[in-house]
Design a protein around this motif. Structure first.
Motif, mmCIF file in Angstrom:
data_model
loop_
_atom_site.group_PDB
_atom_site.id
_atom_site.type_symbol
_atom_site.label_atom_id
_atom_site.label_comp_id
_atom_site.label_asym_id
_atom_site.label_seq_id
_atom_site.Cartn_x
_atom_site.Cartn_y
_atom_site.Cartn_z
ATOM 1 N N TYR A 1 0.796 -1.213 0.000
ATOM 2 C CA TYR A 1 0.000 0.000 0.000
ATOM 3 C C TYR A 1 0.835 1.273 0.000
ATOM 4 C CZ TYR A 1 0.755 -0.449 5.050
ATOM 5 O OH TYR A 1 1.304 -0.602 6.284
ATOM 6 N N ARG A 2 2.056 1.200 0.502
ATOM 7 C CA ARG A 2 2.906 2.403 0.564
ATOM 8 C C ARG A 2 3.230 2.931 -0.830
ATOM 9 N NH1 ARG A 2 6.553 -0.863 4.590
ATOM 10 N NH2 ARG A 2 5.175 -0.794 6.380
ATOM 11 N N GLN A 3 3.678 2.032 -1.696
ATOM 12 C CA GLN A 3 4.041 2.450 -3.043
ATOM 13 C C GLN A 3 2.815 2.892 -3.827
ATOM 14 O OE1 GLN A 3 6.314 -0.442 -5.192
ATOM 15 N NE2 GLN A 3 6.486 0.822 -7.001
ATOM 16 N N VAL A 4 1.720 2.181 -3.665
ATOM 17 C CA VAL A 4 0.484 2.540 -4.366
ATOM 18 C C VAL A 4 0.042 3.934 -3.943
ATOM 19 C CG1 VAL A 4 -1.955 1.959 -4.660
ATOM 20 C CG2 VAL A 4 -0.236 0.145 -4.662
ATOM 21 N N TYR A 5 0.109 4.223 -2.636
ATOM 22 C CA TYR A 5 -0.282 5.544 -2.145
ATOM 23 C C TYR A 5 0.555 6.640 -2.804
ATOM 24 C CZ TYR A 5 -1.111 9.569 0.765
ATOM 25 O OH TYR A 5 -1.416 10.829 1.193
ATOM 26 N N ARG A 6 1.863 6.429 -2.841
ATOM 27 C CA ARG A 6 2.760 7.453 -3.400
ATOM 28 C C ARG A 6 2.531 7.668 -4.894
ATOM 29 N NH1 ARG A 6 6.463 4.873 0.091
ATOM 30 N NH2 ARG A 6 7.259 3.606 -1.616
ATOM 31 N N GLN A 7 2.141 6.627 -5.604
ATOM 32 C CA GLN A 7 2.038 6.714 -7.061
ATOM 33 C C GLN A 7 0.643 7.068 -7.565
ATOM 34 O OE1 GLN A 7 3.558 2.928 -8.353
ATOM 35 N NE2 GLN A 7 5.681 3.570 -8.120
ATOM 36 N N SER A 8 -0.363 6.861 -6.758
ATOM 37 C CA SER A 8 -1.732 7.037 -7.236
ATOM 38 C C SER A 8 -2.172 8.494 -7.250
ATOM 39 C CB SER A 8 -2.712 6.236 -6.380
ATOM 40 O OG SER A 8 -4.024 6.413 -6.867
ATOM 41 N N GLU A 9 -2.884 8.845 -8.288
ATOM 42 C CA GLU A 9 -3.516 10.166 -8.360
ATOM 43 C C GLU A 9 -4.980 10.090 -7.946
ATOM 44 O OE1 GLU A 9 -2.837 12.154 -12.059
ATOM 45 O OE2 GLU A 9 -0.741 11.552 -12.105
ATOM 46 N N SER A 10 -5.478 8.891 -7.728
ATOM 47 C CA SER A 10 -6.885 8.699 -7.382
ATOM 48 C C SER A 10 -7.114 8.888 -5.882
ATOM 49 C CB SER A 10 -7.325 7.282 -7.776
ATOM 50 O OG SER A 10 -8.567 6.970 -7.178
ATOM 51 N N PRO A 11 -7.975 9.825 -5.501
ATOM 52 C CA PRO A 11 -8.277 9.997 -4.075
ATOM 53 C C PRO A 11 -8.857 8.726 -3.453
ATOM 54 C CG PRO A 11 -9.069 11.882 -5.309
ATOM 55 C CD PRO A 11 -8.628 10.851 -6.314
ATOM 56 N N THR A 12 -9.644 7.996 -4.205
ATOM 57 C CA THR A 12 -10.246 6.766 -3.674
ATOM 58 C C THR A 12 -9.173 5.740 -3.339
ATOM 59 O OG1 THR A 12 -12.229 7.182 -4.989
ATOM 60 C CG2 THR A 12 -11.939 4.951 -4.144
ATOM 61 N N VAL A 13 -8.213 5.594 -4.220
ATOM 62 C CA VAL A 13 -7.116 4.645 -3.991
ATOM 63 C C VAL A 13 -6.254 5.102 -2.826
ATOM 64 C CG1 VAL A 13 -5.015 3.645 -4.992
ATOM 65 C CG2 VAL A 13 -7.113 3.803 -6.363
ATOM 66 N N ARG A 14 -5.902 6.384 -2.805
ATOM 67 C CA ARG A 14 -5.075 6.899 -1.710
ATOM 68 C C ARG A 14 -5.786 6.741 -0.367
ATOM 69 N NH1 ARG A 14 -4.719 11.358 -4.902
ATOM 70 N NH2 ARG A 14 -5.231 12.772 -3.205
ATOM 71 N N ALA A 15 -7.074 7.001 -0.338
ATOM 72 C CA ALA A 15 -7.844 6.845 0.912
ATOM 73 C C ALA A 15 -7.841 5.386 1.367
ATOM 74 C CB ALA A 15 -9.269 7.356 0.719
ATOM 75 N N ALA A 16 -7.989 4.466 0.433
ATOM 76 C CA ALA A 16 -7.963 3.041 0.779
ATOM 77 C C ALA A 16 -6.605 2.653 1.363
ATOM 78 C CB ALA A 16 -8.282 2.197 -0.443
ATOM 79 N N CYS A 17 -5.538 3.184 0.796
ATOM 80 C CA CYS A 17 -4.193 2.902 1.321
ATOM 81 C C CYS A 17 -4.038 3.408 2.746
ATOM 82 C CB CYS A 17 -3.137 3.529 0.419
ATOM 83 S SG CYS A 17 -3.012 2.762 -1.208
ATOM 84 N N LEU A 18 -4.579 4.568 3.031
ATOM 85 C CA LEU A 18 -4.507 5.111 4.388
ATOM 86 C C LEU A 18 -5.278 4.232 5.365
ATOM 87 C CD1 LEU A 18 -4.898 8.906 3.590
ATOM 88 C CD2 LEU A 18 -2.787 7.642 4.058
#
Length: 103
Positions: free
Chosen positions: A1-18
């Motif tokens: 999830y760390r790498q996905v969070y850093r690379q994603s521009e999608s708020p939905t994806v970033r929120a899921a990573c958090l």
């Protein structure tokens, strides 16, 4: 999830990573949560606020939709609580006993 969070521009994806950070009680990622309190997306800010407050064990009354000044005040309090907590022996002991993927 760390790498996905850093690379994603999608708020939905970033929120899921958090959310994953909070579910795993990954205190090494607390700086990511605290930085996300200032995200442009209310979804990301809200997830970051909920996760940080859960992991810090207190409700700082951070609400993603509050005016920026009110959010900043709560975020500053969370950052100060983390500054104190991250150096505590209890957190170090907890992390040492913790099994991967278990709170």
């Amino acid at each position: 999830y760390r790498q996905v969070y850093r690379q994603s521009e999608s708020p939905t994806v970033r929120a899921a990573c958090l959310g994953d950070i909070a579910r795993e009680w990954d205190y090494s990622q607390m700086p990511v949560l605290l930085a996300a309190l200032d995200d442009e997306s209310p979804l990301v800010r809200g997830r970051a606020g909920a996760a940080a407050q859960r992991m810090l064990g207190l409700d700082f009354y951070y609400r993603a939709m509050d005016p920026p000044e009110k959010r900043a005040e709560a975020a500053d309090k969370m950052r100060e609580a983390w500054r104190i907590m991250r150096n505590s022996s209890r957190l170090s002991e907890w992390n040492a006993r913790r099994k991967p993927n278990q709170p």
